[in-house]
Design an enzyme around this catalytic site. Structure first.
Site, PDB file in Angstrom:
ATOM      1  N   HIS A 161     -25.514 -16.706 -34.504  1.00 39.50           N
ATOM      2  CA  HIS A 161     -25.687 -17.475 -33.610  1.00 39.50           C
ATOM      3  C   HIS A 161     -25.690 -18.945 -34.442  1.00 39.50           C
ATOM      4  CE1 HIS A 161     -25.495 -15.459 -29.799  1.00 39.50           C
ATOM      5  NE2 HIS A 161     -26.760 -14.889 -30.481  1.00 39.50           N
ATOM      6  N   HIS A 194     -24.486  -9.269 -27.581  1.00 41.26           N
ATOM      7  CA  HIS A 194     -24.042 -11.757 -27.487  1.00 41.26           C
ATOM      8  C   HIS A 194     -22.609 -11.786 -28.586  1.00 41.26           C
ATOM      9  CE1 HIS A 194     -28.211 -10.796 -27.085  1.00 41.26           C
ATOM     10  NE2 HIS A 194     -27.755 -11.382 -25.979  1.00 41.26           N
TER      11      HIS A 194
HETATM   12 ZN   LIG Z   1     -27.690  -9.799 -29.983  1.00 39.40          ZN
END
Ligand SMILES: [Zn+2]
Length: 316
Positions: A129, A168
């Site tokens: 991320h 994700h």
């Molecule tokens: Zn994740």
């Protein structure tokens, strides 16, 4: 050639607030599971810290200083420093982040030099991320992107791919790779879900970004279909000479943070498929790094299934 397992005790010293899912016990669970006799053949290495030059390939000076100066200083003073609602640093976090990124760099160096055939980096904080200019989502530095850019810009590999099967979307890796046609990023992830990116319409340049979202409730069969029909053919067409895996295991049915219904056999299958493409076009060169995975038992079973598949790929 053997498979390497690269980690560092400093990765346990990144402390998150009580009850936070991204905790040191995750890494302890993975490392304990990899002590089993079947993993005795792993080459075990302590990661060196990443240097500034390596960090700067993926991140801005601003983001590096934000972590290593601003938040690190506050964390030393107060015991913790908040970056966003779910991302924070403790006194040990800066060192942990440097060794996590350094693990992926050391893995690349070892694979490139033929000291081992592929590698798994058991590290935290995770990385996918973290954008070029912004840490977020439990991530400080983008470990895999730093390793990928080291492979290309320091070692001269021409076409570098990242496959990300964390539940994700790896918005950070996509951000860092977005405008560069010699870097390929492919992701399966639950959508909608944090961080909200990862639509199929996000394609980068010359199709160098491939997003294959899955709806909540999707199972291993749906995951494998997306891999077989979209992701693996695109990876094969890209013909990378080095492949990285953002190995998050939070698409597991037991994971508390998302609603996909995979199990460890799906992660092992995906690993074998990625390794098969690596064998065909990249000399078998695969470097994998731990991202998410928040049910400790499922995480340990998934990571061992993944490492077993990496080891088997080297025995063929
Ligand atoms: Zn994740």
């Amino acid at each position: 050639m053997p498979t390497a397992l690269i980690s560092h005790p400093a990765c346990l010293d990144h402390e998150t607030p009580p009850g936070h899912p991204e905790c040191a016990d995750r890494l302890r669970a993975v490392l304990r599971a990899l002590e089993a006799p079947e993993f005795a053949g792993l080459v075990r290495l302590d990661a060196p810290p990443a240097d500034d030059e390596s960090l700067l390939r993926a991140h801005t000076r601003f983001e590096i200083d934000l972590i290593l100066q601003v938040h690190a200083a506050e964390a030393r003073r107060n015991g913790h420093s908040y970056i966003d609602g779910d991302t924070s640093m403790s006194a040990g976090s800066a060192r942990a982040a440097l060794h996590a990124a350094g693990a992926v760099i050391a893995a690349v160096d070892g694979v490139a030099a033929g000291r081992f055939g592929n590698a798994f980096c058991a590290v935290r904080p995770p990385g996918h991320h973290a954008e070029r200019n912004r840490p977020m989502g439990f991530c400080l530095f983008n470990n895999v992107a730093i390793g990928a850019l080291h492979a290309r810009d320091a070692l001269g590999f021409k076409r570098v791919a990242v496959v990300d099967f964390d539940v994700h979307h790896g918005n950070g890796t996509q951000d860092i790779f977005f405008g560069d046609p010699d870097l390929f990023y492919a992701s399966t992830h639950q959508f909608p879900l944090y961080p909200g990116t990862g639509r199929p319409s996000e394609k980068g340049v010359a199709g160098n970004i491939l997003n294959a979202p899955l709806p909540p409730g999707a199972d291993g069969r749906a995951f494998r279909a997306v891999f077989e029909n979209l992701l693996l053919p695109a990876l094969d067409r890209f013909a990378p000479d080095f492949i990285f895996i953002s190995a998050g295991f939070d698409a597991h049915v037991a994971d508390p943070l998302a609603q996909l219904n995979l199990d460890e056999s799906d992660f092992a299958w995906a690993t074998r498929e990625i390794c098969a493409i690596a064998a065909a076009c990249a000399g078998g060169r695969v470097v994998s790094a731990l991202e998410g995975g928040y049910d400790l038992d499922a995480l340990a079973r998934s990571a061992t299934a993944h490492v077993r598949a990496l080891m088997e790929a080297q025995q063929q």
